[in-house]
Scaffold this motif. Structure first.
Motif, PDB file in Angstrom:
ATOM      1  N   VAL A  36       0.944  -1.390   0.086  1.00 32.55           N
ATOM      2  CA  VAL A  36       0.009  -0.071  -0.083  1.00 32.55           C
ATOM      3  C   VAL A  36       0.826   1.423   0.058  1.00 32.55           C
ATOM      4  O   VAL A  36       1.589   1.396   0.960  1.00 32.55           O
ATOM      5  CB  VAL A  36      -0.888   0.103   1.153  1.00 32.55           C
ATOM      6  CG1 VAL A  36      -1.608   1.239   1.234  1.00 32.55           C
ATOM      7  CG2 VAL A  36      -1.833  -1.221   1.125  1.00 32.55           C
ATOM      8  N   PRO A  37       0.798   2.103  -1.076  1.00 35.12           N
ATOM      9  CA  PRO A  37       1.646   3.220  -0.960  1.00 35.12           C
ATOM     10  C   PRO A  37       0.922   4.393  -0.043  1.00 35.12           C
ATOM     11  O   PRO A  37      -0.303   4.542  -0.160  1.00 35.12           O
ATOM     12  CB  PRO A  37       1.641   3.607  -2.596  1.00 35.12           C
ATOM     13  CG  PRO A  37       0.928   2.575  -3.308  1.00 35.12           C
ATOM     14  CD  PRO A  37       0.228   1.766  -2.414  1.00 35.12           C
ATOM     15  N   PHE A  38       1.943   5.202   0.348  1.00 38.77           N
ATOM     16  CA  PHE A  38       1.410   6.289   1.049  1.00 38.77           C
ATOM     17  C   PHE A  38       2.256   7.497   0.351  1.00 38.77           C
ATOM     18  O   PHE A  38       3.129   7.533  -0.081  1.00 38.77           O
ATOM     19  CB  PHE A  38       1.741   6.477   2.587  1.00 38.77           C
ATOM     20  CG  PHE A  38       0.906   5.308   3.178  1.00 38.77           C
ATOM     21  CD1 PHE A  38      -0.677   5.223   3.449  1.00 38.77           C
ATOM     22  CD2 PHE A  38       1.774   4.202   3.693  1.00 38.77           C
ATOM     23  CE1 PHE A  38      -1.074   4.142   3.970  1.00 38.77           C
ATOM     24  CE2 PHE A  38       0.996   2.797   4.340  1.00 38.77           C
ATOM     25  CZ  PHE A  38      -0.386   2.987   4.737  1.00 38.77           C
ATOM     26  N   LEU A  44      -2.914   8.352   2.174  1.00 36.16           N
ATOM     27  CA  LEU A  44      -3.009   7.142   1.496  1.00 36.16           C
ATOM     28  C   LEU A  44      -3.083   7.651  -0.049  1.00 36.16           C
ATOM     29  O   LEU A  44      -3.322   8.708  -0.529  1.00 36.16           O
ATOM     30  CB  LEU A  44      -4.613   6.591   1.227  1.00 36.16           C
ATOM     31  CG  LEU A  44      -4.661   5.286   0.797  1.00 36.16           C
ATOM     32  CD1 LEU A  44      -3.955   4.086   1.509  1.00 36.16           C
ATOM     33  CD2 LEU A  44      -6.303   4.650   0.843  1.00 36.16           C
ATOM     34  N   ASP A  45      -2.428   6.836  -0.995  1.00 36.25           N
ATOM     35  CA  ASP A  45      -2.011   6.984  -2.294  1.00 36.25           C
ATOM     36  C   ASP A  45      -2.936   6.007  -3.208  1.00 36.25           C
ATOM     37  O   ASP A  45      -2.513   5.036  -3.663  1.00 36.25           O
ATOM     38  CB  ASP A  45      -0.580   6.854  -2.669  1.00 36.25           C
ATOM     39  CG  ASP A  45       0.017   7.402  -4.262  1.00 36.25           C
ATOM     40  OD1 ASP A  45      -1.284   7.497  -5.017  1.00 36.25           O
ATOM     41  OD2 ASP A  45       0.539   7.128  -4.505  1.00 36.25           O
ATOM     42  N   PRO A  46      -4.406   6.239  -3.318  1.00 34.49           N
ATOM     43  CA  PRO A  46      -5.077   5.186  -4.227  1.00 34.49           C
ATOM     44  C   PRO A  46      -4.616   4.906  -5.553  1.00 34.49           C
ATOM     45  O   PRO A  46      -4.824   3.972  -6.005  1.00 34.49           O
ATOM     46  CB  PRO A  46      -6.463   5.738  -3.900  1.00 34.49           C
ATOM     47  CG  PRO A  46      -6.511   6.812  -2.913  1.00 34.49           C
ATOM     48  CD  PRO A  46      -5.050   7.265  -2.807  1.00 34.49           C
ATOM     49  N   ASP A  47      -4.186   6.061  -5.975  1.00 41.86           N
ATOM     50  CA  ASP A  47      -3.712   5.889  -7.418  1.00 41.86           C
ATOM     51  C   ASP A  47      -2.591   5.144  -7.493  1.00 41.86           C
ATOM     52  O   ASP A  47      -2.326   4.499  -8.540  1.00 41.86           O
ATOM     53  CB  ASP A  47      -3.403   7.235  -8.229  1.00 41.86           C
ATOM     54  CG  ASP A  47      -4.565   8.002  -8.502  1.00 41.86           C
ATOM     55  OD1 ASP A  47      -5.737   7.451  -8.583  1.00 41.86           O
ATOM     56  OD2 ASP A  47      -4.721   9.388  -8.593  1.00 41.86           O
ATOM     57  N   GLY A  48      -1.697   5.439  -6.639  1.00 40.58           N
ATOM     58  CA  GLY A  48      -0.267   4.510  -6.546  1.00 40.58           C
ATOM     59  C   GLY A  48      -0.868   2.807  -6.310  1.00 40.58           C
ATOM     60  O   GLY A  48      -0.158   1.972  -7.056  1.00 40.58           O
TER      61      GLY A  48
END
Length: 328
Positions: A36-38, A44-48
């Protein structure tokens, strides 16, 4: 008079047609756990995450799992976990060539039953169940929890995760085989004991062999394969190396597979000194591959020092020819 609402742990099972996919065939080989990218500020980085899903699926794996220890599941709130699960299932639900395994790490049986049932309703192809472990629940309480989730999602296939180093939960092969006899939708055990080989071999015995997936970054993968493991669930930042290793083994090139694993062992053993360390290392590798912009791990976490970053430099240099983008 208003009817009483059932406790979710006592809800009737979900009776739905078994998945149209051949889940047993798909949950075989390399089944990465998605990270899970931040962003750098910890948001939070949902696109990542969407890019992580796309890049991992592009390696040719036929199943993925989320959320696990490699996903920092314990640092996500309910809304974040729900959002990311939805992003994953949007990309797998209609694909016959990929199975999404949605993990249920909730400690309370009530919540675990609810989350497992919701994952089934949203299109998960299987559920991974991490048994409860906070504050040392009794063996019978752990088994009751597992049985409740198995009943709630039947006939959806379930993986029971056995990670004694992380959880302290102890389950033996006879107990797991007995659970599988009671609940046919218990289809696999993810074995993360160290070493995993004896449990994998014991699970393969008896009237109904119980297939095993090996975790713990595949540190003991060749031994696990010799003893009958049907899959490996590592982190996801260098999935290609595991796919290459697995392909070599499957086509009978066990020497080549073992040689590749031998090259990986110094890095895996170094990073597997701690879960937070390997999470931080894998995120740094993914950033270098251009998957997302920040290797941030939410506190409390592991901050890589200069020597640990040099270890990643050496890894990238050694495997640049096998993993796209590492040579950049």
């Amino acid at each position: 008079m208003t009817p009483m609402t059932k406790d979710p742990a006592q809800q009737d099972p979900i009776h739905k047609d078994p998945a149209q996919k051949d889940t047993a065939a798909l949950v075989r080989g390399v089944s990465p756990v998605l990270e899970v990218p931040f962003h750098a500020d910890g948001s939070l980085d949902p696109d990542g995450f969407a890019r992580v899903v796309e890049r991992v699926l592009s390696t040719g794996v036929t199943s993925v799992m989320f959320p696990g220890f490699a996903s920092e599941f314990h640092k996500l709130d309910g809304g974040e976990r729900d959002l990311l699960t939805g992003l994953l299932l949007e990309r797998t639900r209609s694909r016959p060539d990929v199975a999404a395994i949605v993990s249920v790490p909730d400690h309370a049986t009530r919540h675990a039953v609810r989350e497992a049932a919701r994952a089934a309703e949203r299109g998960a192809d299987a559920v991974n169940l991490l048994p409860p472990h906070f504050l040392g629940p009794s063996r019978e309480a752990v088994l009751d929890h597992v049985r409740a989730v198995l009943r709630a999602v039947a006939p959806l296939p379930v993986v029971v995760q056995y990670a004694p180093a992380q959880t302290g939960t102890a389950l033996d092969a006879p107990t797991l085989r007995r659970l599988a006899a009671e609940h046919p939708n218990l289809r696999w055990v993810k074995v993360e004991s160290a070493p995993p080989g004896r449990l994998i071999a014991a699970l393969a015995q008896g009237e109904r062999p119980l297939p095993a997936l090996v975790g713990y970054a595949g540190l003991q993968l060749p031994d696990a394969l010799r003893r009958g493991a049907v899959g490996v669930q590592p982190g996801c930042s260098f999935t290609e190396l595991y796919v290459d290793l697995w392909s070599r083994w499957e086509r009978g090139d066990t020497d080549g597979a073992t040689a590749l694993h031998t090259r990986l062992v110094p890095y895996l053993s170094y990073w597997m000194q701690g879960v937070e360390l390997i999470v931080a290392a894998e995120k740094e590798i993914s950033v270098r591959r251009g998957w997302f912009g920040s290797a941030h791990c939410r506190a409390p976490g592991h901050c890589l020092d200069d020597e640990e970053l040099c270890m990643i430099d050496r890894f990238c240099a050694e495997f640049a020819g096998l993993v796209p983008e590492l040579a950049r």
